[in-house]
Design an enzyme around this catalytic site. Structure first.
Site, PDB file in Angstrom:
ATOM      1  N   ASP A 225      24.420  45.384  -9.510  1.00  0.00           N
ATOM      2  CA  ASP A 225      23.083  45.373  -8.915  1.00  0.00           C
ATOM      3  C   ASP A 225      22.170  44.632  -9.895  1.00  0.00           C
ATOM      4  OD1 ASP A 225      20.453  45.933  -8.114  1.00  0.00           O
ATOM      5  OD2 ASP A 225      20.968  47.923  -7.352  1.00  0.00           O
TER       6      ASP A 225
ATOM      7  N   TYR B 272      20.253  53.212  -9.414  1.00  0.00           N
ATOM      8  CA  TYR B 272      19.157  53.535  -8.493  1.00  0.00           C
ATOM      9  C   TYR B 272      19.446  54.885  -7.808  1.00  0.00           C
ATOM     10  CZ  TYR B 272      15.987  52.918  -4.545  1.00  0.00           C
ATOM     11  OH  TYR B 272      15.010  53.082  -3.607  1.00  0.00           O
TER      12      TYR B 272
ATOM     13  N   LYS C 260      12.400  43.764  -3.691  1.00  0.00           N
ATOM     14  CA  LYS C 260      11.722  43.789  -4.984  1.00  0.00           C
ATOM     15  C   LYS C 260      11.340  42.359  -5.397  1.00  0.00           C
ATOM     16  CE  LYS C 260      12.717  48.085  -4.483  1.00  0.00           C
ATOM     17  NZ  LYS C 260      13.898  48.728  -5.035  1.00  0.00           N
TER      18      LYS C 260
HETATM   19  C1  PLP Z   1      14.942  49.461  -4.584  1.00  0.00           C
HETATM   20  C2  PLP Z   1      16.267  49.352  -5.183  1.00  0.00           C
HETATM   21  C3  PLP Z   1      17.419  49.518  -4.401  1.00  0.00           C
HETATM   22  C4  PLP Z   1      17.355  49.866  -2.937  1.00  0.00           C
HETATM   23  O1  PLP Z   1      16.792  48.830  -2.202  1.00  0.00           O
HETATM   24  P1  PLP Z   1      15.993  49.011  -0.812  1.00  0.00           P
HETATM   25  O2  PLP Z   1      15.658  47.622  -0.427  1.00  0.00           O
HETATM   26  O3  PLP Z   1      14.801  49.878  -1.106  1.00  0.00           O
HETATM   27  O4  PLP Z   1      16.942  49.690   0.108  1.00  0.00           O
HETATM   28  C5  PLP Z   1      18.649  49.346  -5.018  1.00  0.00           C
HETATM   29  N1  PLP Z   1      18.747  49.057  -6.329  1.00  0.00           N
HETATM   30  C6  PLP Z   1      17.664  48.902  -7.108  1.00  0.00           C
HETATM   31  C7  PLP Z   1      17.839  48.574  -8.553  1.00  0.00           C
HETATM   32  C8  PLP Z   1      16.394  49.050  -6.565  1.00  0.00           C
HETATM   33  O5  PLP Z   1      15.320  48.899  -7.349  1.00  0.00           O
END
Ligand code: PLP
Length: 390
Positions: free
Chosen positions: A182, A110, A207
């Protein structure tokens, strides 16, 4: 009885009828502090000798329930939650890294995470080796050269590359490195990284976990000891999730399985359709046989996720022409919600990068990231066909 499935866990785990009100949905513990009848019982909780809560920056019954539910879905012992995904990632890395530590990670993380490894942590004396995401041999060799932490993300944003978690975690285990994954794109419905050898799994709960585009959050799950180290940093830094947000997240999690199964099925249908479209030069979706990591994905994932990306013939000009014509997709920066969301990485996940860095990450200017919602697949396909017709 066998282990309950993910949707049964989502609905039932951590839910109990509230004794005081008989409410099926537990009330939100919307408070800053917790009161005690006397100093001795308060002190016992403060010292950790008795269960309880002191102050909501440290812990709260509603956020506890959210953490326990995600941990159960990930097959983890414990979890701790955050204001945002970036807060989860930063706090975790801050808790585990020291000057002189060495990290092996990949280019396709990200955008914000990438900057942590290329700017923020190097400035604190952490050596970060940011590897080519496609080259498992090189990533594995770099891990085996010795490191403290391996940071992975799969499928990646926005090109949907898939990393072989079992292979890279085995290499990390051999050198005693902690593996952090992640899992935002896959969700625990599709992939549970701890089953493949990871030590910690984290999410941007903004998300798919939240899923409705109305809250931000983050969560980290894993073994008791590691999660406690992350929690100890979180309670000092103050990056913990608010209980009102946790209550919305708990509601969202009850439909996680339903939503993700639908999004998996629709994304595959849309990807297959776009692959045959004359204006589309490339479709990135791990469920397609043409995907370079399809074999790993088929082994590691129960479903291929709700995210895909595709490249338009005609570059950024084509993106600017086509996207506003979509009737059932919002032009927005989020993903993983019930509404279909579309956007070019150049204005969303990878806005912080230069054109050269985006090109280096294999992100052509004509690339469109498409996050499938829960609309009917036939409508999304008609919508795409109409927008792509010249
Ligand atoms: C959006 C996202 C993040 C960051 O998350 P936030 O809640 O916007 O801080 C980290 N990793 C991935 C894969 C993401 O899609």
């Amino acid at each position: 009885m066998s282990q309950p499935g993910p949707s049964t866990r989502s609905v039932h785990l951590t839910e109990q009828v509230d004794e005081a009100t008989r409410s099926v949905v537990p009330p939100i513990a919307a408070n800053s502090a917790f009161a005690y009848p006397d100093v001795a019982s308060w002190r016992a909780v403060a010292l950790g000798e008795a269960d309880g809560h002191i102050y909501a920056r440290n812990s709260n019954p509603t956020t506890d329930r959210f953490e326990a539910k995600v941990a159960a879905l990930e097959g983890a012992e414990a979890g701790t939650s955050f204001t945002t995904g970036m807060a989860a990632i930063f706090t975790t890395l801050h808790a585990l890294l020291r000057p002189g530590s060495r990290v092996v990670t990949v280019k396709d993380t990200y955008g914000g995470t990438y900057l942590l490894f290329t700017e923020v942590f190097p400035a604190w004396g952490v050596q970060c080796d940011v590897m080519d995401t496609d080259d498992h041999d090189a990533i594995e060799a770099e891990i085996r050269a010795g490191c403290d932490l391996v940071y992975l993300e799969t499928p990646t944003n926005p090109t949907c590359k898939v990393l072989d978690l079992a292979r890279l975690s085995a290499a990390a285990a051999d050198v005693g490195a902690t593996v952090v994954v992640d899992n935002t794109f896959a969700t625990p419905i599709n992939t549970r990284p701890l089953e493949h050898g990871a030590d910690l799994v984290l999410h941007s709960a903004s998300k798919f976990l939240g899923g409705h585009g109305d809250v931000l959050g983050g969560v980290v799950c894993g073994g008791e000891d590691l999660v406690h180290r992350v929690y100890a940093a979180r309670e000092i830094i103050g990056t913990g999730m608010d209980p009102q947000v946790a209550a919305l997240m708990l509601r969202s999690l009850k439909t996680l399985g339903l939503r993700v199964e639908r999004q998996n099925a629709t994304a595959l249908t849309v990807a297959e359709h776009l692959e045959g479209h004359p204006r589309v030069t490339r479709v990135n979706y791990p469920g397609l046989a043409s995907h370079p990591h399809h074999d790993v994905a088929a082994r590691q994932m129960d479903g291929f996720g709700g995210m895909l990306s595709f490249a338009l013939d005609g570059g950024f000009a084509a993106v600017e022409e086509v996207l506003p014509k979509l009737q059932y997709a919002y032009l927005a920066a989020n993903l993983g919600q019930v509404e279909t969301i579309v956007g070019p990485p150049a204005t969303t996940s990878h806005v912080e990068l230069t054109d050269a860095e985006r090109a280096g990450a294999g992100i052509p200017e004509g690339l469109v990231r498409y996050s499938v919602g829960v609309e009917d697949a036939a409508d999304l396909i008609d919508d795409l066909d109409a927008a792509l017709a010249t």
